[in-house]
Design a protein around this motif. Structure first.
Motif, mmCIF file in Angstrom:
data_model
loop_
_atom_site.group_PDB
_atom_site.id
_atom_site.type_symbol
_atom_site.label_atom_id
_atom_site.label_comp_id
_atom_site.label_asym_id
_atom_site.label_seq_id
_atom_site.Cartn_x
_atom_site.Cartn_y
_atom_site.Cartn_z
ATOM 1 N N LEU A 32 0.834 -1.204 0.000
ATOM 2 C CA LEU A 32 0.000 0.000 0.000
ATOM 3 C C LEU A 32 0.870 1.256 0.000
ATOM 4 O O LEU A 32 0.646 2.178 -0.789
ATOM 5 C CB LEU A 32 -0.928 -0.001 1.211
ATOM 6 N N LEU A 33 1.885 1.276 0.855
ATOM 7 C CA LEU A 33 2.791 2.427 0.891
ATOM 8 C C LEU A 33 3.530 2.579 -0.433
ATOM 9 O O LEU A 33 3.682 3.696 -0.943
ATOM 10 C CB LEU A 33 3.781 2.286 2.052
ATOM 11 N N ALA A 34 3.979 1.465 -0.992
ATOM 12 C CA ALA A 34 4.658 1.513 -2.297
ATOM 13 C C ALA A 34 3.715 2.061 -3.360
ATOM 14 O O ALA A 34 4.115 2.889 -4.190
ATOM 15 C CB ALA A 34 5.159 0.120 -2.685
ATOM 16 N N PHE A 35 2.465 1.612 -3.345
ATOM 17 C CA PHE A 35 1.473 2.080 -4.327
ATOM 18 C C PHE A 35 1.269 3.587 -4.200
ATOM 19 O O PHE A 35 1.295 4.312 -5.203
ATOM 20 C CB PHE A 35 0.151 1.340 -4.126
ATOM 21 N N PHE A 36 1.051 4.070 -2.981
ATOM 22 C CA PHE A 36 0.882 5.514 -2.769
ATOM 23 C C PHE A 36 2.103 6.282 -3.261
ATOM 24 O O PHE A 36 1.970 7.298 -3.937
ATOM 25 C CB PHE A 36 0.656 5.835 -1.277
ATOM 26 N N TRP A 37 3.307 5.828 -2.899
ATOM 27 C CA TRP A 37 4.523 6.554 -3.243
ATOM 28 C C TRP A 37 4.763 6.572 -4.748
ATOM 29 O O TRP A 37 5.139 7.599 -5.321
ATOM 30 C CB TRP A 37 5.722 5.944 -2.512
ATOM 31 N N LEU A 38 4.549 5.438 -5.394
ATOM 32 C CA LEU A 38 4.783 5.353 -6.836
ATOM 33 C C LEU A 38 3.772 6.177 -7.634
ATOM 34 O O LEU A 38 4.146 6.899 -8.552
ATOM 35 C CB LEU A 38 4.707 3.898 -7.304
ATOM 36 N N THR A 39 2.511 6.041 -7.292
ATOM 37 C CA THR A 39 1.448 6.603 -8.138
ATOM 38 C C THR A 39 0.985 7.992 -7.720
ATOM 39 O O THR A 39 0.461 8.730 -8.546
ATOM 40 C CB THR A 39 0.217 5.694 -8.137
ATOM 41 N N GLY A 40 1.124 8.338 -6.444
ATOM 42 C CA GLY A 40 0.551 9.591 -5.970
ATOM 43 C C GLY A 40 -0.963 9.583 -6.082
ATOM 44 O O GLY A 40 -1.609 10.621 -6.172
ATOM 45 N N ALA A 41 -1.546 8.392 -6.045
ATOM 46 C CA ALA A 41 -2.995 8.245 -6.242
ATOM 47 C C ALA A 41 -3.781 8.811 -5.070
ATOM 48 O O ALA A 41 -3.302 8.858 -3.938
ATOM 49 C CB ALA A 41 -3.340 6.767 -6.428
ATOM 50 N N ARG A 42 -4.996 9.231 -5.377
ATOM 51 C CA ARG A 42 -5.926 9.646 -4.337
ATOM 52 C C ARG A 42 -6.330 8.387 -3.555
ATOM 53 O O ARG A 42 -6.354 7.293 -4.100
ATOM 54 C CB ARG A 42 -7.176 10.262 -4.964
ATOM 55 N N ILE A 43 -6.721 8.573 -2.303
ATOM 56 C CA ILE A 43 -7.107 7.418 -1.495
ATOM 57 C C ILE A 43 -8.283 6.674 -2.129
ATOM 58 O O ILE A 43 -8.331 5.446 -2.117
ATOM 59 C CB ILE A 43 -7.396 7.809 -0.023
ATOM 60 N N SER A 44 -9.208 7.406 -2.732
ATOM 61 C CA SER A 44 -10.351 6.753 -3.384
ATOM 62 C C SER A 44 -9.887 5.905 -4.571
ATOM 63 O O SER A 44 -10.437 4.832 -4.831
ATOM 64 C CB SER A 44 -11.379 7.789 -3.841
ATOM 65 N N GLU A 45 -8.866 6.357 -5.281
ATOM 66 C CA GLU A 45 -8.336 5.585 -6.410
ATOM 67 C C GLU A 45 -7.667 4.302 -5.920
ATOM 68 O O GLU A 45 -7.795 3.247 -6.533
ATOM 69 C CB GLU A 45 -7.332 6.422 -7.203
ATOM 70 N N VAL A 46 -6.970 4.405 -4.807
ATOM 71 C CA VAL A 46 -6.305 3.230 -4.240
ATOM 72 C C VAL A 46 -7.347 2.210 -3.801
ATOM 73 O O VAL A 46 -7.215 1.014 -4.064
ATOM 74 C CB VAL A 46 -5.390 3.638 -3.061
ATOM 75 N N LEU A 47 -8.397 2.677 -3.151
ATOM 76 C CA LEU A 47 -9.426 1.771 -2.654
ATOM 77 C C LEU A 47 -10.230 1.118 -3.774
ATOM 78 O O LEU A 47 -10.795 0.049 -3.586
ATOM 79 C CB LEU A 47 -10.362 2.507 -1.694
#
Length: 190
Positions: A32-47
């Motif tokens: 999850l942390l890697a995904f956030f750091w790589l993509t800069g995605a909004r939390i809604s996009e991650v979910l």
């Protein structure tokens, strides 16, 4: 009162990100942390991220993000954007390992937090992130990615496309800030 304790000059470089990932107790939180750091995605996009929205071809990883947008007159619609990474990108291996695990388990979503009610998922995810480090929160990774792109020399149009912003002026802020910080260095380089 601000939603988060945002520190505008706090950015997470590759070394710091490695430390954060190592502090995470579970593989899912590391991914999850890697995904956030790589993509800069909004939390809604991650979910809303589903396993089928990641493709690996040759030396590239394609991540399609889904953004649920709402317009006053048009109602809700989904907006898609695909961002591309080299397989050698930092921390992509952590994300891909988790993605493969979730596929083997026949799971639709990449992260367990996504299963069930998305509103409660947002609430459940924050304490888990704060357990890794009290200073971090999902939107910090968004600022971080935009800054890293600007520092690497990306144009406003490239940053806008990567981040999924409607207005180019949002990307311009990151570029101008980078220029303001580096302008005084011009005389130091001879």
């Amino acid at each position: 009162m601000p939603k988060y304790n945002y520190q505008p000059d706090m950015y997470i470089d590759r070394k710091e990100m490695g430390i954060l990932i190592n502090k995470a107790e579970y593989k899912e939180m590391q991914a999850l942390l890697a995904f956030f750091w790589l993509t800069g995605a909004r939390i809604s996009e991650v979910l809303m991220q589903k396993c089928k929205h990641i493709k690996v071809e040759n030396e590239r990883v394609y991540i399609t993000l889904i953004t649920l947008k709402t317009r006053k007159k048009k109602g809700s619609f989904q907006d898609l954007r695909t961002i591309v990474f080299n397989k050698s990108a930092p921390f992509i291996d952590i994300l891909l390992e988790w993605w493969l695990y979730r596929q083997e388990q026949n799971k639709e979503y990449i992260f367990n937090y996504s299963e069930g009610n998305p509103k409660t998922a947002r609430i459940r995810i924050m304490p888990k992130i704060k357990k890794v480090d009290m200073r971090i929160y999902p939107h910090l990774f968004r600022h971080n990615r935009a800054k890293l792109l600007a520092d690497a020399g990306a144009t406003a149009n490239q940053i806008q496309a990567f981040m999924g912003w409607d207005k180019i002026s949002t990307a311009d802020r990151y570029i101008k800030k980078t220029q303001q910080l580096t302008e005084p260095l011009a005389n130091l380089i001879t």
